[in-house]
Scaffold this motif. Sequence first.
Motif, PDB file in Angstrom:
ATOM      1  N   THR A  34     -12.502   6.934 -36.216  1.00 61.28           N
ATOM      2  CA  THR A  34     -12.186   7.600 -37.533  1.00 61.28           C
ATOM      3  C   THR A  34     -11.752   6.614 -38.826  1.00 61.28           C
ATOM      4  O   THR A  34     -11.411   7.127 -39.564  1.00 61.28           O
ATOM      5  CB  THR A  34     -11.006   8.503 -37.062  1.00 61.28           C
ATOM      6  N   SER A  35     -11.920   5.598 -38.392  1.00 64.20           N
ATOM      7  CA  SER A  35     -11.508   4.418 -39.427  1.00 64.20           C
ATOM      8  C   SER A  35     -12.440   4.480 -40.557  1.00 64.20           C
ATOM      9  O   SER A  35     -13.732   4.648 -40.642  1.00 64.20           O
ATOM     10  CB  SER A  35     -11.260   3.127 -38.957  1.00 64.20           C
ATOM     11  N   LEU A  36     -11.737   3.969 -41.555  1.00 68.90           N
ATOM     12  CA  LEU A  36     -12.602   4.002 -43.105  1.00 68.90           C
ATOM     13  C   LEU A  36     -13.467   2.815 -42.908  1.00 68.90           C
ATOM     14  O   LEU A  36     -14.683   2.833 -43.105  1.00 68.90           O
ATOM     15  CB  LEU A  36     -11.646   3.990 -44.154  1.00 68.90           C
ATOM     16  N   SER A  37     -13.061   1.749 -42.491  1.00 72.33           N
ATOM     17  CA  SER A  37     -13.669   0.418 -42.347  1.00 72.33           C
ATOM     18  C   SER A  37     -14.957   0.559 -41.274  1.00 72.33           C
ATOM     19  O   SER A  37     -16.241   0.377 -41.492  1.00 72.33           O
ATOM     20  CB  SER A  37     -12.979  -0.724 -41.955  1.00 72.33           C
ATOM     21  N   ALA A  39     -13.964  10.432 -51.351  1.00 69.39           N
ATOM     22  CA  ALA A  39     -12.911   9.550 -50.975  1.00 69.39           C
ATOM     23  C   ALA A  39     -13.558   8.508 -50.266  1.00 69.39           C
ATOM     24  O   ALA A  39     -12.899   7.292 -50.344  1.00 69.39           O
ATOM     25  CB  ALA A  39     -11.864  10.250 -49.941  1.00 69.39           C
ATOM     26  N   SER A  40     -14.351   8.756 -49.258  1.00 67.04           N
ATOM     27  CA  SER A  40     -15.048   7.435 -48.477  1.00 67.04           C
ATOM     28  C   SER A  40     -15.596   6.584 -49.373  1.00 67.04           C
ATOM     29  O   SER A  40     -15.468   5.143 -49.351  1.00 67.04           O
ATOM     30  CB  SER A  40     -15.823   7.912 -47.541  1.00 67.04           C
ATOM     31  N   LEU A  59      -8.148   9.397 -48.094  1.00 61.81           N
ATOM     32  CA  LEU A  59      -9.086  10.156 -47.045  1.00 61.81           C
ATOM     33  C   LEU A  59      -8.424  10.867 -46.160  1.00 61.81           C
ATOM     34  O   LEU A  59      -8.926  12.105 -45.970  1.00 61.81           O
ATOM     35  CB  LEU A  59     -10.035   8.984 -46.372  1.00 61.81           C
ATOM     36  N   GLN A  60      -7.339  10.587 -45.397  1.00 61.73           N
ATOM     37  CA  GLN A  60      -6.516  11.171 -44.818  1.00 61.73           C
ATOM     38  C   GLN A  60      -6.104  12.592 -45.244  1.00 61.73           C
ATOM     39  O   GLN A  60      -5.873  13.702 -44.848  1.00 61.73           O
ATOM     40  CB  GLN A  60      -5.523  10.636 -44.031  1.00 61.73           C
ATOM     41  N   ARG A  61      -5.592  12.500 -46.560  1.00 65.93           N
ATOM     42  CA  ARG A  61      -5.279  13.657 -47.364  1.00 65.93           C
ATOM     43  C   ARG A  61      -6.132  14.716 -47.563  1.00 65.93           C
ATOM     44  O   ARG A  61      -5.941  15.838 -47.499  1.00 65.93           O
ATOM     45  CB  ARG A  61      -4.450  13.121 -48.773  1.00 65.93           C
TER      46      ARG A  61
END
Lengths: 255, 179
Positions: free
Chosen positions: A85-88, B109-110, B119-121
Amino acid sequence: MVEAFAVASGKGGVGKTTSTLALGMALSDRYDVTVVDADTGMANLLFHTGLDGVETTLHDVLGSDVPVSDAVYERFGMRVVPCGTSLSGFRRADPDRLRGVVATLARDTDVLLLDSAPALGAKSAVLPVVLADRVVVVVQPTIPSLSDALKVQEYATAYGTSIAGVLFNRVQPTDPIERISEAASRYFDGPIIGRIPERPSPQAARRAGKPVLAHAPESSVADAYRGAADRLEIRPGDETAIADRFQSAVIPEQP
Amino acid sequence: MWLPQGRLCRSTVVSTVSSVLALALDLSLTGYGVFSMPETPRAPRGLITFDGGVPGCCYHPQTSWDSTAALSRIASYRPCRVDLYQLSRPTVRSIHDRAPETVDPTLPASQLDGDSILLQRTKRRHSKRESNTAPTNTDTVVSFLEDSDRIRALQETTRQTVQLRARRWNLASLLENDH
């Protein structure tokens, strides 16, 4: 023998991951089943299978040289390949590597279920539909969901991927589902394989980190999913040929 | 593309487009944002629609509905002028139903922001909105399915988009009827 299915909806929030795991568990009585979270942007599968603490996920496989076997976990009678789930991790993941992953997994399973991303605006969301043998379309009896489900079918048809079945999910008691099913069946090329009622059990199952068939096996939802899986006629192909097809699919890097 | 005229609720110049995504969440914007270059007023304008602050469609005249490409164009507008317009929720949802493509709600967002908080929001708001969506009037669903002209138009538009994107994504050789 193996058959690869993309489980797709176009629209988010229709219960695609719940359905993927439920169909997978139901089919695992008769087949070796592998479930892959192909939604690299909004991974969900790990939360439904109690795998949110694991170290290696599909992100690592798609983003570096980690072998796919490191991201395969035995859960609930299936092999599960979760995404992180991480953005990176999302940014590092190269969606084109998915074909290699699918080719590898196809060598060692009977049924491969690819839980696809919602929306069709990204290549990574469309690739499972391109690579799979057939698509299971998950749809809610609402206009936005039906619209997007019809779009999924157009993508599938264009790439020669047929529709294995249409699964109505989150059906409210007040929905005239007979009329909706009848009207919808005029447009979809595959059979309607099930109507899953809207009940609290899938949400409770997700909170417990389990597929609904493991958390509430006696529930009406679980029964409906087992019926849908029974209607999903598996047409296994030769695993070597299928693996080769995936591996050799000509998908050059984007400039 | 055609959009109904919304009610202008905010007009601002920002250094990066990603800050508009946070603003749309803060405002729970249901409507759309028009993105332009203040120093080049004749440059094409990009557009993102929002439902309760969650992105729905991304469009740019040079890339059409290809969300990733449209976002890249919009992100190149630095500084960027943005005009936010409000529309009714049924109007926005009707736009999303008819659009050839909707965007993965987390993609903007990504793609535009390095901030995982945004992103979480977005994910949380999207999940909340999905679970709170009132059931559609079911007679309307049946009417939709019985409107074969509307369905055919949706299918035809999607077919064109599929072909366009297959070329853009280097997938054209995998199309069933590629010659």
